[in-house]
Motif scaffolding. Structure first.
Motif, PDB file in Angstrom:
ATOM      1  N   THR A  69      25.129 -52.513 -15.487  1.00  0.00           N
ATOM      2  CA  THR A  69      25.570 -52.286 -16.811  1.00  0.00           C
ATOM      3  C   THR A  69      24.863 -51.311 -17.571  1.00  0.00           C
ATOM      4  OG1 THR A  69      26.271 -54.493 -16.973  1.00  0.00           O
ATOM      5  CG2 THR A  69      25.903 -53.338 -19.054  1.00  0.00           C
ATOM      6  N   TRP A  70      23.428 -51.527 -17.396  1.00  0.00           N
ATOM      7  CA  TRP A  70      22.593 -50.484 -18.127  1.00  0.00           C
ATOM      8  C   TRP A  70      22.761 -48.772 -17.629  1.00  0.00           C
ATOM      9  CZ3 TRP A  70      19.655 -50.192 -22.399  1.00  0.00           C
ATOM     10  CH2 TRP A  70      18.984 -51.306 -22.932  1.00  0.00           C
ATOM     11  N   LEU A  71      23.122 -48.763 -16.232  1.00  0.00           N
ATOM     12  CA  LEU A  71      23.230 -47.708 -15.591  1.00  0.00           C
ATOM     13  C   LEU A  71      24.355 -46.922 -16.436  1.00  0.00           C
ATOM     14  CD1 LEU A  71      22.782 -45.050 -13.557  1.00  0.00           C
ATOM     15  CD2 LEU A  71      24.212 -46.527 -11.956  1.00  0.00           C
ATOM     16  N   PHE A  72      25.706 -47.736 -16.510  1.00  0.00           N
ATOM     17  CA  PHE A  72      26.759 -46.955 -16.781  1.00  0.00           C
ATOM     18  C   PHE A  72      26.916 -46.786 -18.443  1.00  0.00           C
ATOM     19  CE2 PHE A  72      27.883 -48.036 -12.579  1.00  0.00           C
ATOM     20  CZ  PHE A  72      28.670 -46.641 -12.073  1.00  0.00           C
ATOM     21  N   LEU A  73      26.008 -47.620 -19.113  1.00  0.00           N
ATOM     22  CA  LEU A  73      26.127 -47.490 -20.525  1.00  0.00           C
ATOM     23  C   LEU A  73      25.343 -46.427 -20.969  1.00  0.00           C
ATOM     24  CD1 LEU A  73      25.795 -51.403 -22.123  1.00  0.00           C
ATOM     25  CD2 LEU A  73      28.039 -49.643 -22.222  1.00  0.00           C
ATOM     26  N   GLY A  74      24.351 -46.240 -20.047  1.00  0.00           N
ATOM     27  CA  GLY A  74      23.253 -45.096 -20.158  1.00  0.00           C
ATOM     28  C   GLY A  74      23.922 -43.716 -20.024  1.00  0.00           C
ATOM     29  N   LEU A  75      24.752 -43.731 -18.862  1.00  0.00           N
ATOM     30  CA  LEU A  75      25.597 -42.552 -18.536  1.00  0.00           C
ATOM     31  C   LEU A  75      26.909 -42.326 -19.656  1.00  0.00           C
ATOM     32  CD1 LEU A  75      26.131 -43.249 -14.689  1.00  0.00           C
ATOM     33  CD2 LEU A  75      24.765 -41.333 -15.878  1.00  0.00           C
ATOM     34  N   SER A  76      26.946 -43.368 -20.079  1.00  0.00           N
ATOM     35  CA  SER A  76      28.301 -43.304 -21.134  1.00  0.00           C
ATOM     36  C   SER A  76      27.646 -42.642 -22.417  1.00  0.00           C
ATOM     37  CB  SER A  76      28.955 -44.656 -21.407  1.00  0.00           C
ATOM     38  OG  SER A  76      29.855 -44.438 -22.595  1.00  0.00           O
ATOM     39  N   LEU A  78      24.854 -40.767 -22.810  1.00  0.00           N
ATOM     40  CA  LEU A  78      24.575 -39.332 -22.278  1.00  0.00           C
ATOM     41  C   LEU A  78      25.859 -38.301 -22.407  1.00  0.00           C
ATOM     42  CD1 LEU A  78      21.994 -39.500 -19.394  1.00  0.00           C
ATOM     43  CD2 LEU A  78      21.675 -38.962 -21.691  1.00  0.00           C
ATOM     44  N   ALA A  79      26.840 -39.057 -21.748  1.00  0.00           N
ATOM     45  CA  ALA A  79      28.385 -38.226 -21.974  1.00  0.00           C
ATOM     46  C   ALA A  79      28.704 -38.303 -23.423  1.00  0.00           C
ATOM     47  CB  ALA A  79      29.213 -38.811 -21.217  1.00  0.00           C
ATOM     48  N   THR A  80      28.488 -39.125 -24.271  1.00  0.00           N
ATOM     49  CA  THR A  80      29.024 -39.140 -25.756  1.00  0.00           C
ATOM     50  C   THR A  80      28.227 -38.264 -26.537  1.00  0.00           C
ATOM     51  OG1 THR A  80      29.448 -41.399 -25.595  1.00  0.00           O
ATOM     52  CG2 THR A  80      29.015 -40.406 -27.594  1.00  0.00           C
ATOM     53  N   GLY A  81      26.745 -38.202 -26.352  1.00  0.00           N
ATOM     54  CA  GLY A  81      25.610 -37.306 -27.059  1.00  0.00           C
ATOM     55  C   GLY A  81      26.030 -35.935 -26.694  1.00  0.00           C
ATOM     56  N   ALA A  82      26.372 -35.587 -25.675  1.00  0.00           N
ATOM     57  CA  ALA A  82      26.608 -34.182 -24.978  1.00  0.00           C
ATOM     58  C   ALA A  82      27.993 -33.748 -25.765  1.00  0.00           C
ATOM     59  CB  ALA A  82      26.902 -34.006 -23.431  1.00  0.00           C
ATOM     60  N   SER A  83      29.091 -34.694 -25.784  1.00  0.00           N
ATOM     61  CA  SER A  83      30.458 -34.430 -26.580  1.00  0.00           C
ATOM     62  C   SER A  83      30.146 -34.142 -27.816  1.00  0.00           C
ATOM     63  CB  SER A  83      31.387 -35.846 -26.238  1.00  0.00           C
ATOM     64  OG  SER A  83      32.366 -35.431 -26.942  1.00  0.00           O
ATOM     65  N   TRP A  84      29.038 -35.059 -28.524  1.00  0.00           N
ATOM     66  CA  TRP A  84      29.144 -34.910 -30.122  1.00  0.00           C
ATOM     67  C   TRP A  84      28.357 -33.591 -30.286  1.00  0.00           C
ATOM     68  CZ3 TRP A  84      27.139 -40.186 -31.898  1.00  0.00           C
ATOM     69  CH2 TRP A  84      28.038 -41.040 -31.833  1.00  0.00           C
ATOM     70  N   VAL A  85      27.259 -33.122 -29.502  1.00  0.00           N
ATOM     71  CA  VAL A  85      26.598 -31.752 -29.793  1.00  0.00           C
ATOM     72  C   VAL A  85      27.682 -30.679 -29.553  1.00  0.00           C
ATOM     73  CG1 VAL A  85      25.109 -30.238 -28.688  1.00  0.00           C
ATOM     74  CG2 VAL A  85      24.126 -32.875 -29.088  1.00  0.00           C
ATOM     75  N   CYS A  86      28.466 -30.750 -28.644  1.00  0.00           N
ATOM     76  CA  CYS A  86      29.560 -29.747 -28.441  1.00  0.00           C
ATOM     77  C   CYS A  86      30.663 -29.666 -29.571  1.00  0.00           C
ATOM     78  CB  CYS A  86      30.354 -29.948 -27.186  1.00  0.00           C
ATOM     79  SG  CYS A  86      29.116 -29.408 -25.658  1.00  0.00           S
TER      80      CYS A  86
END
Length: 106
Positions: A69-76, A78-86
């Motif tokens: 759960t931690w792994l996939f919430l962490g990956l999510s 990171l993807a959300t953060g990258a999406s927001w920055v872009c």
């Protein structure tokens, strides 16, 4: 088999709030760096969600979550953060089509 249609109302609300996000963000980043705007937005989300989770009694110990759960919430995250920055960078440098231009908010 009966299916719930409750998801549909949440999907509509999601679309409405996504549209408002774009409008408010475009107005809000006119005089600020897009990365700083993303940080401010994230801080607001953390505060609001913390209050919401606490108020609704949904808080539980996050250290009891599985490593998967931690792994996939962490990956999510990171993807959300990258999406927001872009997303904020695109809003900052992009032009709105004429029909979508909003009056200057001062």
């Amino acid at each position: 088999m009966a299916t719930s249609t409750g998801w549909f109302y949440w999907a509509i609300l999601s679309a409405v709030f996504a549209a408002l996000t774009a409008i408010f963000a475009k107005i809000g980043i006119q005089r600020v760096d897009s990365d700083l705007a993303t940080l401010i937005r994230t801080a607001i989300i953390i505060v609001v969600l913390s209050v919401f989770v606490t108020y609704t009694g949904k808080w539980s110990n996050p250290f009891e979550l599985s490593s998967k759960t931690w792994l996939f919430l962490g990956l999510s995250g990171l993807a959300t953060g990258a999406s927001w920055v872009c997303y904020f960078r695109a809003l900052k440098i992009g032009e709105l089509p004429l029909k979508f231009r909003l009056p200057q908010v001062t």
